[in-house]
Design a protein around this motif. Structure first.
Motif, PDB file in Angstrom:
ATOM      1  N   LYS A 164       0.774  -9.684   7.113  1.00  0.00           N
ATOM      2  CA  LYS A 164       0.336  -9.625   8.081  1.00  0.00           C
ATOM      3  C   LYS A 164      -0.529 -10.178   9.268  1.00  0.00           C
ATOM      4  CE  LYS A 164      -3.057  -8.697   3.905  1.00  0.00           C
ATOM      5  NZ  LYS A 164      -2.520  -6.828   4.309  1.00  0.00           N
ATOM      6  N   LYS A 187      -2.650 -12.467 -11.837  1.00  0.00           N
ATOM      7  CA  LYS A 187      -1.863 -11.663 -12.179  1.00  0.00           C
ATOM      8  C   LYS A 187      -0.455 -12.827 -12.736  1.00  0.00           C
ATOM      9  CE  LYS A 187      -1.327  -7.956  -8.346  1.00  0.00           C
ATOM     10  NZ  LYS A 187      -1.081  -6.898  -8.240  1.00  0.00           N
ATOM     11  N   THR A 226       4.896  -7.413 -11.632  1.00  0.00           N
ATOM     12  CA  THR A 226       3.897  -7.443 -12.240  1.00  0.00           C
ATOM     13  C   THR A 226       3.932  -6.925 -12.855  1.00  0.00           C
ATOM     14  OG1 THR A 226       2.150  -6.908  -9.895  1.00  0.00           O
ATOM     15  CG2 THR A 226       0.830  -7.521 -11.819  1.00  0.00           C
ATOM     16  N   GLN A 284      -6.428 -14.937  -8.388  1.00  0.00           N
ATOM     17  CA  GLN A 284      -7.285 -13.830  -7.210  1.00  0.00           C
ATOM     18  C   GLN A 284      -8.396 -14.115  -6.780  1.00  0.00           C
ATOM     19  OE1 GLN A 284      -4.314  -9.922  -6.382  1.00  0.00           O
ATOM     20  NE2 GLN A 284      -5.333 -10.568  -8.629  1.00  0.00           N
ATOM     21  N   ARG A 295      -4.020 -10.125  -4.293  1.00  0.00           N
ATOM     22  CA  ARG A 295      -5.785 -10.160  -3.580  1.00  0.00           C
ATOM     23  C   ARG A 295      -6.031 -11.431  -3.283  1.00  0.00           C
ATOM     24  NH1 ARG A 295      -9.264  -5.998  -3.274  1.00  0.00           N
ATOM     25  NH2 ARG A 295     -10.648  -7.094  -2.774  1.00  0.00           N
ATOM     26  N   GLU A 323      -2.052 -12.304   1.954  1.00  0.00           N
ATOM     27  CA  GLU A 323      -2.043 -12.168   0.665  1.00  0.00           C
ATOM     28  C   GLU A 323      -0.551 -12.324   0.357  1.00  0.00           C
ATOM     29  OE1 GLU A 323      -6.470  -9.977   0.620  1.00  0.00           O
ATOM     30  OE2 GLU A 323      -4.677  -8.507   0.984  1.00  0.00           O
ATOM     31  N   CYS A 324      -0.320 -13.698   0.432  1.00  0.00           N
ATOM     32  CA  CYS A 324       1.591 -13.102  -0.182  1.00  0.00           C
ATOM     33  C   CYS A 324       1.653 -14.640  -0.889  1.00  0.00           C
ATOM     34  CB  CYS A 324       2.145 -13.177   0.624  1.00  0.00           C
ATOM     35  SG  CYS A 324       2.659 -14.070   2.134  1.00  0.00           S
ATOM     36  N   ASP A 369       4.855 -11.058  -2.119  1.00  0.00           N
ATOM     37  CA  ASP A 369       3.654  -9.606  -2.197  1.00  0.00           C
ATOM     38  C   ASP A 369       2.498  -8.729  -3.136  1.00  0.00           C
ATOM     39  OD1 ASP A 369       2.755  -7.201   0.565  1.00  0.00           O
ATOM     40  OD2 ASP A 369       1.611  -7.865  -0.902  1.00  0.00           O
ATOM     41  N   CYS A 370       3.540  -8.018  -3.982  1.00  0.00           N
ATOM     42  CA  CYS A 370       2.727  -7.125  -4.822  1.00  0.00           C
ATOM     43  C   CYS A 370       1.487  -6.904  -5.023  1.00  0.00           C
ATOM     44  CB  CYS A 370       2.844  -8.119  -6.277  1.00  0.00           C
ATOM     45  SG  CYS A 370       5.002  -8.678  -6.991  1.00  0.00           S
ATOM     46  N   GLY A 371       0.601  -6.568  -3.894  1.00  0.00           N
ATOM     47  CA  GLY A 371      -0.129  -5.724  -3.967  1.00  0.00           C
ATOM     48  C   GLY A 371      -1.228  -7.470  -3.882  1.00  0.00           C
TER      49      GLY A 371
END
Length: 564
Positions: free
Chosen positions: A489, A558, A300, A551, A534, A514-515, A530-532
């Motif tokens: 997930k 992001k 990120t 997001q 949301r 969430e990817c 992925d990078c967290g």
């Protein structure tokens, strides 16, 4: 090109050359039908033949056979003689003092050369011929209009005369039709030749694609370059219209001269009328973009808080320093990426919530108004309606490399979905069904995003179909991508936003997992980002292949670096 490299080629037995291949000898690298297996087994009893089904054959480099030494395979290449050579050839001193190279190195060089030629044909020469064909068609349309104007002028002039000159008017109009038809026929023949060359170029591209992926070096070395043939662009034919010279009525016997006459029509040949196409998709003529590798760990770079109180859906790059965003709101916001600050806000003209945003080649903001049935462009902060639909409602939109707009739309009863290409407000193309007449896209109240890839494929993330649907420029289905397992997930694939990059990768947001999925231009899964994230929704990339993710889960954008 070797005809066996074409997609329609059926593998035949190497012995009888008629029956379809069913068996493969892994020892001799020979393809066989069942009837010829016995003959092959006894042809050389000094070796142990390993015969397997054709599907179970080993997948490794097939070295070319040596002509002087029939039982040998060539693993070296003589640069002086420009031929593959085997160990026996080298031992015979026939190539003493010659520069030898490993054949795999020559193989890679040859494949790279063919790849460059394929890229030139696909990215530059073929699009150039498309532009030429479009230019000729436009000239034909203009010719129709100008001849029509000419005919109207003669008719108007004839109304000022007596009835006895009607026959003369008809005679002149017949002359116009003859001239027009002659010139249109000439242009049509010219267009037919151009279309034939475009078809040939496509054939060369397809053949090159097959050769590039082959492991059979014999096929590779049989390829001869033909790209130079197509670099010589056709001449530009310029029709010259006749002029109508009016006259004044004095004596009836001189009506023909006094009423007016047509000058002769002709063509002028402009040998330098066309130039090779260069686009944003090619950095320089004949060369593909620099190859970039996917990072093992995307990172990120920055995060921008958009301040939306309602859900953030869309993001689009205006430049490498600015992005447009929109959400479940009537306001579209322009942000500075580096400063992470709001620069400008635009409110929809109707006061309705917009559905999607895009940016044109000239940098103007485009948005769709689903409720108002319109597609609108913002120029200098003034909103102009460019498309208004009847019985259909626009969903999502993108601007293409040619400057056209691609619009996804739903029918009023939500039973049909289609993609329509517009040049300005003129409808140019509709994409709705496959070759069997079945719908390409799901119907109903589903979110769908659209983008154009570097190879001009049209990519749609279809939430209702749980798939990414990719068609070529002509609207023919190329493939469907339905996700990859295991997902981060382990939930079903529900695609949202979609974008592409300089490597022709297709990136689509997986809202539930969430990817972001990355696939190549042929639909093969490459990796996840992925990078967290949301609840990722909208996607876009800038000119440096940085990925921007809108997001929905926290109303932030992001910026992610995922390529070297």
């Amino acid at each position: 090109m070797d005809p066996r490299t074409s997609a329609k080629y059926v593998m035949r037995c190497d012995l009888c050359e008629t029956a379809v291949v069913q068996i493969h000898c892994d020892t001799c690298l020979v393809n066989l039908c069942k009837a010829c297996v016995g003959e092959h087994m006894i042809s050389d009893q000094s070796i142990s033949h390993k015969v397997v089904s054709f599907q179970a054959r080993k997948s490794y480099i097939i070295y070319p056979g040596c002509t002087p030494h029939s039982k040998e395979r060539c693993k070296m290449y003589c640069k002086q003689c420009e031929i593959p050579v085997c160990v026996s050839c080298i031992d015979s001193n026939e190539h003493l003092g010659h520069e030898l190279s490993k054949i795999l190195r020559v193989f890679d060089e040859k494949k790279e050369s063919i790849t460059k030629e394929r890229n030139e044909l696909n990215d530059i020469i073929y699009p150039t011929y498309q532009d030429i064909a479009s230019d000729v068609q436009n000239r034909m349309s203009q010719l129709e209009k100008e001849y029509g104007d000419l005919s109207t002028a003669i008719t108007k002039h004839g109304e000022d005369w007596h009835r006895e000159i009607d026959k003369l008017v008809k005679k002149l109009k017949v002359e116009i039709d003859v001239m027009k038809n002659t010139q249109l026929q000439t242009l049509q023949k010219h267009l037919d030749k151009i279309n034939k060359k475009m078809s040939d170029i496509k054939g060369e591209i397809n053949a090159a694609e097959m050769v590039i992926v082959t492991n059979d070096l014999s096929k590779l070395f049989n390829v001869t370059s033909s790209v130079h043939i197509y670099r010589n662009l056709p001449n530009k034919i310029m029709p010259s219209l006749p002029k109508f010279n009016t006259g004044k009525l004095h004596l009836r016997k001189e009506l023909g001269k006094l009423f007016g006459s047509l000058s002769s029509s002709s063509f002028t040949l402009d040998k330098h009328g066309y130039s090779m196409k260069t686009t944003q998709k090619s950095l320089e003529a004949g060369s593909p973009p620099p190859v970039k590798q996917l990072l093992d760990e995307p990172e990120t770079v920055t995060t921008i808080d958009t301040g939306y109180t309602d859900n953030l859906y869309n993001v689009f790059c205006l430049s490498d320093e600015k992005i447009w965003t929109s959400g479940l709101d009537i306001t579209m916001k322009l942000f500075s990426i580096n400063q992470r600050s709001l620069l400008k806000s635009i409110t929809t003209k109707s006061g309705n919530i917009q559905d999607d945003i895009a940016v044109t080649k000239s940098g103007d903001l485009v948005y769709t108004d689903y409720t108002d049935r319109t597609v609108n462009i913002v120029k200098n902060e003034k909103i102009k309606e460019v498309i208004r639909l009847q019985n259909w409602r626009p969903r999502n939109v993108c601007s293409t490399s040619s400057g056209d707009l691609l619009v996804i739309m739903d029918s009023d009863d939500y039973k049909q979905t289609k993609v329509v290409r517009y040049s300005g407000s003129t409808e140019k193309q509709t994409i709705q069904f496959n070759d069997e007449g079945n719908p390409l896209y799901s119907s109903g109240r589903y979110t769908r995003y659209i983008t154009e890839n570097r190879n001009l494929d049209i990519c749609v993330s279809d939430y209702g179909a749980d798939a990414v649907v990719v068609v070529n420029q002509a609207g023919k289905l190329r493939f469907r991508y339905s996700g990859h397992t295991p997902a981060p997930k382990n939930k079903p694939f529900y695609p949202r936003g979609i974008t592409t990059d300089s490597q022709s990768h297709i990136l689509t947001a997986d809202h539930v997992n969430e990817c972001v999925h990355i696939i190549d231009q042929d639909g093969q899964f490459l990796c996840y980002i992925d990078c967290g994230l949301r609840k990722p929704w909208g996607l876009c990339t800038d000119t440096n292949d940085n990925l921007f993710v809108a997001q929905w889960g926290n109303e932030r954008v992001k910026k992610i670096k995922y390529l070297t």
